[in-house]
Design a protein around this motif. Structure first.
Motif, PDB file in Angstrom:
ATOM      1  N   PRO A   1      21.077  55.405 -21.891  1.00 31.85           N
ATOM      2  CA  PRO A   1      21.972  56.508 -22.264  1.00 31.85           C
ATOM      3  C   PRO A   1      22.775  57.059 -21.090  1.00 31.85           C
ATOM      4  CG  PRO A   1      19.738  56.882 -23.076  1.00 31.85           C
ATOM      5  CD  PRO A   1      19.681  55.712 -22.148  1.00 31.85           C
ATOM      6  N   SER A   2      24.009  57.423 -21.355  1.00 26.44           N
ATOM      7  CA  SER A   2      24.869  57.997 -20.319  1.00 26.44           C
ATOM      8  C   SER A   2      24.348  59.359 -19.866  1.00 26.44           C
ATOM      9  CB  SER A   2      26.314  58.114 -20.814  1.00 26.44           C
ATOM     10  OG  SER A   2      26.372  58.906 -21.980  1.00 26.44           O
ATOM     11  N   SER A   3      23.506  60.001 -20.656  1.00 27.15           N
ATOM     12  CA  SER A   3      22.939  61.301 -20.283  1.00 27.15           C
ATOM     13  C   SER A   3      22.086  61.216 -19.013  1.00 27.15           C
ATOM     14  CB  SER A   3      22.097  61.868 -21.425  1.00 27.15           C
ATOM     15  OG  SER A   3      21.036  60.988 -21.737  1.00 27.15           O
TER      16      SER A   3
ATOM     17  N   GLY B   1      31.625  54.765 -28.378  1.00 27.75           N
ATOM     18  CA  GLY B   1      31.659  56.198 -28.116  1.00 27.75           C
ATOM     19  C   GLY B   1      31.222  56.579 -26.706  1.00 27.75           C
ATOM     20  N   SER B   2      31.084  55.593 -25.840  1.00 25.71           N
ATOM     21  CA  SER B   2      30.694  55.818 -24.440  1.00 25.71           C
ATOM     22  C   SER B   2      29.361  56.553 -24.298  1.00 25.71           C
ATOM     23  CB  SER B   2      31.784  56.585 -23.683  1.00 25.71           C
ATOM     24  OG  SER B   2      32.990  55.865 -23.704  1.00 25.71           O
ATOM     25  N   GLU B   3      28.423  56.244 -25.192  1.00 30.83           N
ATOM     26  CA  GLU B   3      27.115  56.887 -25.150  1.00 30.83           C
ATOM     27  C   GLU B   3      26.142  56.189 -24.200  1.00 30.83           C
ATOM     28  OE1 GLU B   3      25.428  58.149 -28.927  1.00 30.83           O
ATOM     29  OE2 GLU B   3      27.422  57.921 -29.835  1.00 30.83           O
ATOM     30  N   PHE B   4      26.590  55.094 -23.598  1.00 26.90           N
ATOM     31  CA  PHE B   4      25.717  54.348 -22.707  1.00 26.90           C
ATOM     32  C   PHE B   4      26.228  54.380 -21.269  1.00 26.90           C
ATOM     33  CE2 PHE B   4      24.982  51.924 -26.734  1.00 26.90           C
ATOM     34  CZ  PHE B   4      23.659  52.302 -26.907  1.00 26.90           C
TER      35      PHE B   4
ATOM     36  N   GLU C   1      28.764  51.126 -32.336  1.00 25.21           N
ATOM     37  CA  GLU C   1      29.420  52.428 -32.460  1.00 25.21           C
ATOM     38  C   GLU C   1      29.088  53.313 -31.256  1.00 25.21           C
ATOM     39  OE1 GLU C   1      31.803  55.392 -33.870  1.00 25.21           O
ATOM     40  OE2 GLU C   1      31.640  53.349 -34.648  1.00 25.21           O
ATOM     41  N   MET C   2      27.842  53.304 -30.836  1.00 19.91           N
ATOM     42  CA  MET C   2      27.440  54.084 -29.658  1.00 19.91           C
ATOM     43  C   MET C   2      28.161  53.585 -28.409  1.00 19.91           C
ATOM     44  SD  MET C   2      23.342  54.423 -30.385  1.00 19.91           S
ATOM     45  CE  MET C   2      22.975  55.549 -29.030  1.00 19.91           C
ATOM     46  N   GLU C   3      28.303  52.283 -28.305  1.00 29.02           N
ATOM     47  CA  GLU C   3      28.996  51.696 -27.158  1.00 29.02           C
ATOM     48  C   GLU C   3      30.465  52.118 -27.148  1.00 29.02           C
ATOM     49  OE1 GLU C   3      28.360  47.525 -24.851  1.00 29.02           O
ATOM     50  OE2 GLU C   3      28.553  47.416 -27.023  1.00 29.02           O
TER      51      GLU C   3
ATOM     52  N   THR D   1      24.993  48.660 -20.659  1.00 30.85           N
ATOM     53  CA  THR D   1      24.408  47.866 -21.738  1.00 30.85           C
ATOM     54  C   THR D   1      24.263  46.418 -21.280  1.00 30.85           C
ATOM     55  OG1 THR D   1      26.555  47.306 -22.720  1.00 30.85           O
ATOM     56  CG2 THR D   1      25.467  49.309 -23.537  1.00 30.85           C
TER      57      THR D   1
ATOM     58  N   GLU E   1      25.172  50.218 -35.374  1.00 31.01           N
ATOM     59  CA  GLU E   1      24.957  51.509 -34.710  1.00 31.01           C
ATOM     60  C   GLU E   1      25.120  51.378 -33.200  1.00 31.01           C
ATOM     61  OE1 GLU E   1      21.710  53.815 -37.497  1.00 31.01           O
ATOM     62  OE2 GLU E   1      21.038  52.055 -36.367  1.00 31.01           O
TER      63      GLU E   1
END
Length: 112
Positions: free
Chosen positions: A83-85, A66-69, A62-64, A72, A59
């Motif tokens: 999180p990139s948010s 998907g550029s969700e971070f 997959e997040m990495e 890391t 997981e």
């Protein structure tokens, strides 16, 4: 609007980073100016320690992808991510407080 400030709390394991962050959370939570980052960690949710988002290695990968971070790193046999948010929070003028690794300071300074 001026962007917020990113506060990265770093230090060796066991030095009291979580205690410091918990105190800051109690003192600064009201008002909405401060955001306390929840790290994503490849550690079970019931493993103790800080409140975090628990994910498996696949997981996390997959997040990495998907550029969700935002950033890391690896430590103690685990993967960690912020999180990139958090960039959205900074752009909105909120200050972000996060527990991190000394090893990411240089890389992070180019991102925020």
């Amino acid at each position: 609007m001026r962007p917020g400030i990113f506060f990265l709390i770093v230090g060796p394991s066991g030095v009291g980073k979580d205690t410091l962050i918990d105190g800051a959370r109690r003192a600064l939570s009201s008002g909405g100016r401060y955001v306390f980052a929840t790290r994503v960690i490849t550690r079970a949710a019931d493993a103790g320690g800080e409140q975090h988002t628990a994910v498996s290695e696949p997981e996390f990968a997959e997040m990495e992808r998907g550029s969700e971070f935002l950033i890391t790193w690896s430590a103690h046999g685990l993967r960690y991510g912020l999180p990139s948010s958090l960039l959205t929070e900074l752009k909105a003028g909120r200050h972000v407080i996060a527990n991190g690794s000394r090893g990411i300071i240089g890389k992070l300074s180019g991102l925020v």
